[in-house]
Design a protein around this motif. Structure first.
Motif, PDB file in Angstrom:
ATOM      1  N   PRO A 157       0.836  -1.199   0.000  1.00  0.00           N
ATOM      2  CA  PRO A 157       0.000   0.000   0.000  1.00  0.00           C
ATOM      3  C   PRO A 157       0.870   1.249   0.000  1.00  0.00           C
ATOM      4  O   PRO A 157       1.826   1.343   0.756  1.00  0.00           O
ATOM      5  N   SER A 158       0.521   2.187  -0.857  1.00  0.00           N
ATOM      6  CA  SER A 158       1.330   3.397  -0.950  1.00  0.00           C
ATOM      7  C   SER A 158       0.456   4.610  -1.196  1.00  0.00           C
ATOM      8  O   SER A 158      -0.708   4.502  -1.565  1.00  0.00           O
ATOM      9  N   ILE A 159       1.072   5.747  -0.991  1.00  0.00           N
ATOM     10  CA  ILE A 159       0.431   7.027  -1.239  1.00  0.00           C
ATOM     11  C   ILE A 159       1.105   7.603  -2.477  1.00  0.00           C
ATOM     12  O   ILE A 159       2.331   7.748  -2.510  1.00  0.00           O
ATOM     13  N   ASN A 160       0.318   7.906  -3.488  1.00  0.00           N
ATOM     14  CA  ASN A 160       0.860   8.356  -4.766  1.00  0.00           C
ATOM     15  C   ASN A 160       0.665   9.863  -4.919  1.00  0.00           C
ATOM     16  O   ASN A 160      -0.406  10.380  -4.630  1.00  0.00           O
ATOM     17  N   GLN A 161       1.733  10.519  -5.386  1.00  0.00           N
ATOM     18  CA  GLN A 161       1.673  11.951  -5.658  1.00  0.00           C
ATOM     19  C   GLN A 161       2.223  12.196  -7.056  1.00  0.00           C
ATOM     20  O   GLN A 161       3.136  11.514  -7.494  1.00  0.00           O
ATOM     21  N   ARG A 162       1.677  13.187  -7.691  1.00  0.00           N
ATOM     22  CA  ARG A 162       2.154  13.552  -9.032  1.00  0.00           C
ATOM     23  C   ARG A 162       2.787  14.924  -8.926  1.00  0.00           C
ATOM     24  O   ARG A 162       2.187  15.865  -8.415  1.00  0.00           O
ATOM     25  N   THR A 163       4.017  15.029  -9.425  1.00  0.00           N
ATOM     26  CA  THR A 163       4.714  16.313  -9.457  1.00  0.00           C
ATOM     27  C   THR A 163       5.018  16.657 -10.913  1.00  0.00           C
ATOM     28  O   THR A 163       4.777  15.848 -11.809  1.00  0.00           O
ATOM     29  N   GLU A 164       5.589  17.809 -11.124  1.00  0.00           N
ATOM     30  CA  GLU A 164       5.923  18.205 -12.491  1.00  0.00           C
ATOM     31  C   GLU A 164       7.038  17.347 -13.078  1.00  0.00           C
ATOM     32  O   GLU A 164       7.190  17.257 -14.292  1.00  0.00           O
ATOM     33  N   HIS A 165       7.806  16.663 -12.223  1.00  0.00           N
ATOM     34  CA  HIS A 165       8.909  15.819 -12.689  1.00  0.00           C
ATOM     35  C   HIS A 165       8.531  14.350 -12.790  1.00  0.00           C
ATOM     36  O   HIS A 165       9.303  13.556 -13.314  1.00  0.00           O
ATOM     37  N   GLY A 166       7.399  13.980 -12.271  1.00  0.00           N
ATOM     38  CA  GLY A 166       6.991  12.571 -12.330  1.00  0.00           C
ATOM     39  C   GLY A 166       6.198  12.161 -11.103  1.00  0.00           C
ATOM     40  O   GLY A 166       5.716  13.001 -10.340  1.00  0.00           O
ATOM     41  N   ASP A 167       6.074  10.863 -10.922  1.00  0.00           N
ATOM     42  CA  ASP A 167       5.290  10.311  -9.817  1.00  0.00           C
ATOM     43  C   ASP A 167       6.170  10.032  -8.611  1.00  0.00           C
ATOM     44  O   ASP A 167       7.342   9.660  -8.750  1.00  0.00           O
ATOM     45  N   ILE A 168       5.560  10.177  -7.422  1.00  0.00           N
ATOM     46  CA  ILE A 168       6.217   9.823  -6.165  1.00  0.00           C
ATOM     47  C   ILE A 168       5.294   8.848  -5.446  1.00  0.00           C
ATOM     48  O   ILE A 168       4.102   9.107  -5.307  1.00  0.00           O
ATOM     49  N   ARG A 169       5.857   7.738  -5.021  1.00  0.00           N
ATOM     50  CA  ARG A 169       5.098   6.751  -4.244  1.00  0.00           C
ATOM     51  C   ARG A 169       5.777   6.586  -2.902  1.00  0.00           C
ATOM     52  O   ARG A 169       6.961   6.276  -2.837  1.00  0.00           O
ATOM     53  N   ILE A 170       5.024   6.802  -1.835  1.00  0.00           N
ATOM     54  CA  ILE A 170       5.536   6.643  -0.476  1.00  0.00           C
ATOM     55  C   ILE A 170       4.716   5.545   0.182  1.00  0.00           C
ATOM     56  O   ILE A 170       3.486   5.633   0.222  1.00  0.00           O
ATOM     57  N   SER A 171       5.380   4.539   0.692  1.00  0.00           N
ATOM     58  CA  SER A 171       4.642   3.434   1.306  1.00  0.00           C
ATOM     59  C   SER A 171       3.986   3.895   2.599  1.00  0.00           C
ATOM     60  O   SER A 171       4.488   4.787   3.292  1.00  0.00           O
TER      61      SER A 171
END
Length: 187
Positions: A82-96
């Motif tokens: 399970p992760s928390i997904n964020q979208r930035t101008e440089h790409g995706d970030i997934r933090i568990s």
């Protein structure tokens, strides 16, 4: 939606296999006479040819369901943890979620008087919901300690992850008992 559909298909599939197994056991055990089975088949279907087509149709359907369940069982799911997904101008970030829980524990442990901690993180549209379960030493004010813990955890999580924290709930489970020290008195 797909998971609900797969569960429904699995239920229907299991039910069909169970009925087929019960009928096969009854037929193999001699529970039905051959003449009676032929009569039942001819009464319901009107002939052997219709039965063959029906059996082939049901068998193909069960085979397709089997293939679907093999696919579901063997596919690699990209979101296994399970992760928390964020979208930035440089790409995706997934933090568990585990990472966020560990950050919450680290922040909560900075509060004076807290002993044993556990954290749970829920992800919602409003932000993160964090539940901290703690044992305290009982030396200070529990409401003040809880408020300090809430403030520290919320700030640390928002600074470290950039994800808004909707709420931090603190549950004080118990007061830890410090081992008693007795001085021996010599008379």
């Amino acid at each position: 939606m797909i998971k609900v559909l797969d569960r429904l298909l699995l239920f229907v599939y299991s039910l069909a296999i169970a009925v087929a197994a019960i009928v096969a056991i009854a037929v193999a055990g001699g529970g039905f006479s051959e003449e009676w089975l032929k009569e039942v088949v001819s009464d319901f279907t009107g002939g052997v040819r219709v039965v063959q087509i029906s059996v082939i149709g049901v068998s193909v359907l069960l085979l397709l369901l089997s293939v679907r369940f093999w696919y579901v069982a063997l596919r690699r799911d990209g979101n296994s943890a399970p992760s928390i997904n964020q979208r930035t101008e440089h790409g995706d970030i997934r933090i568990s979620v585990e990472t966020v829980e560990n950050l919450a524990l680290k922040a909560a442990s900075r509060t004076r008087g807290v002993k044993d901690l556990r954290a749970r993180v829920r992800v919602s549209e409003a932000g993160l919901g964090i539940l901290i379960r703690a044992f305290v030493d009982g030396e200070g004010s529990i409401p003040a300690m809880s408020e300090e813990m809430q403030r520290t955890v919320a700030q640390q999580i928002e600074e470290a992850t950039g994800i808004p924290v909707a709420e931090v709930s603190v549950f004080i489970a118990n007061v830890t008992q410090a081992p008693a020290t007795f001085k021996s008195r010599v008379e």
